[in-house]
Design an enzyme around this catalytic site. Structure first.
Site, PDB file in Angstrom:
ATOM      1  N   ASP A  88       0.881  -1.157   0.000  1.00 38.29           N
ATOM      2  CA  ASP A  88       0.000   0.000   0.000  1.00 38.29           C
ATOM      3  C   ASP A  88       0.926   1.215   0.000  1.00 38.29           C
ATOM      4  OD1 ASP A  88      -2.397   1.618   0.484  1.00 38.29           O
ATOM      5  OD2 ASP A  88      -1.588   1.841   2.506  1.00 38.29           O
TER       6      ASP A  88
ATOM      7  N   ASP B  42       0.250   5.048   1.065  1.00 40.53           N
ATOM      8  CA  ASP B  42       0.215   5.941   2.233  1.00 40.53           C
ATOM      9  C   ASP B  42       0.222   5.152   3.538  1.00 40.53           C
ATOM     10  OD1 ASP B  42      -0.634   8.827   1.025  1.00 40.53           O
ATOM     11  OD2 ASP B  42      -1.620   7.216  -0.074  1.00 40.53           O
TER      12      ASP B  42
END
Length: 223
Positions: free
Chosen positions: A9, A11
């Site tokens: 992922d 952020d």
């Protein structure tokens, strides 16, 4: 099955993008003569996107008539300044280097729109190293749906069982698990104070990127 790739992922997992979100929030407050908020106010709701950050920054609900103009301004500012302060998390560069030395692939699967994610990867010198970047623009359904992870595995021509997906939100773990990948949850990301990664059902939970080395050991040593 031997590990072939690690997907992250963006952020709160691969990148600490909070400083840019915080800087924009504080600048918007300052421009209106309002006092700053504690950085934690913004950081704690980053996983909720621009809507959550604007709501927390200004203390308003989406029904407020000023909400949508503020949200649009926030996104406009972020489009311009999305990679001013964002950096790889501590230890992540070493982990990526280890992954590359082990002849594994790595890439990004994010719910961040391509218009933000792509320039961030380019400006941080990661675009040419990443094997794949999957954003909501590429799929019909974003995480927690498995479609983004399934597309990433298909793009890399890999069996999902040979892929590890690393994330800092329950949606990441659900998406990876339903797509058939292995999953790792990180405690260092943008996790709401009331949430607990230990309850997400990930295959492993870590406090620091370098703890993932243990997960990768067999792949990195060619075992």
């Amino acid at each position: 099955m031997r590990l072939r790739a690690v997907l992250f992922d963006m952020d709160g997992t691969l990148l600490d993008t909070a400083p840019d979100f915080i800087a924009i929030s504080q600048a918007m407050l300052a421009d209106r003569g309002l006092p700053p908020v504690a950085d934690k106010v913004v950081r704690d709701v980053i996983s909720g996107g621009a809507r959550a950050m604007v709501g927390a920054t200004f203390g308003i609900e989406p029904e407020d008539p000023t909400f949508e103009p503020l949200r649009l301004e926030f996104l406009e500012r972020y489009q311009r300044d999305c990679a001013v302060h964002s950096r790889l998390f501590d230890g992540m560069e070493t982990l990526l280097a280890d992954i590359e030395k082990g002849n594994l692939l790595w890439g990004v699967v994010t719910n961040k729109p391509l218009r933000f994610a792509e320039p961030i990867m380019q400006r941080l010198g990661l675009a040419e190293r990443s094997a794949v970047l999957i954003c909501p623009d590429h799929v019909k359904r974003s995480k927690p749906d498995p479609e983004p992870l399934t597309l990433a595995c298909t793009t890399l021509d890999l069996d999902p069982a040979s892929v590890l997906f690393v994330g800092d939100d329950l949606r990441d773990i659900e998406s990876g698990r339903d797509a058939g990948t292995r999953t790792a949850a990180v405690r260092y990301g943008y996790i709401h104070p009331d949430d607990n990664p230990n309850h997400w059902g990930a295959d492993v939970v870590v406090d620091h990127p370098l703890e993932l080395r243990k997960v990768l050991d067999s792949a990195l040593c060619g075992c």
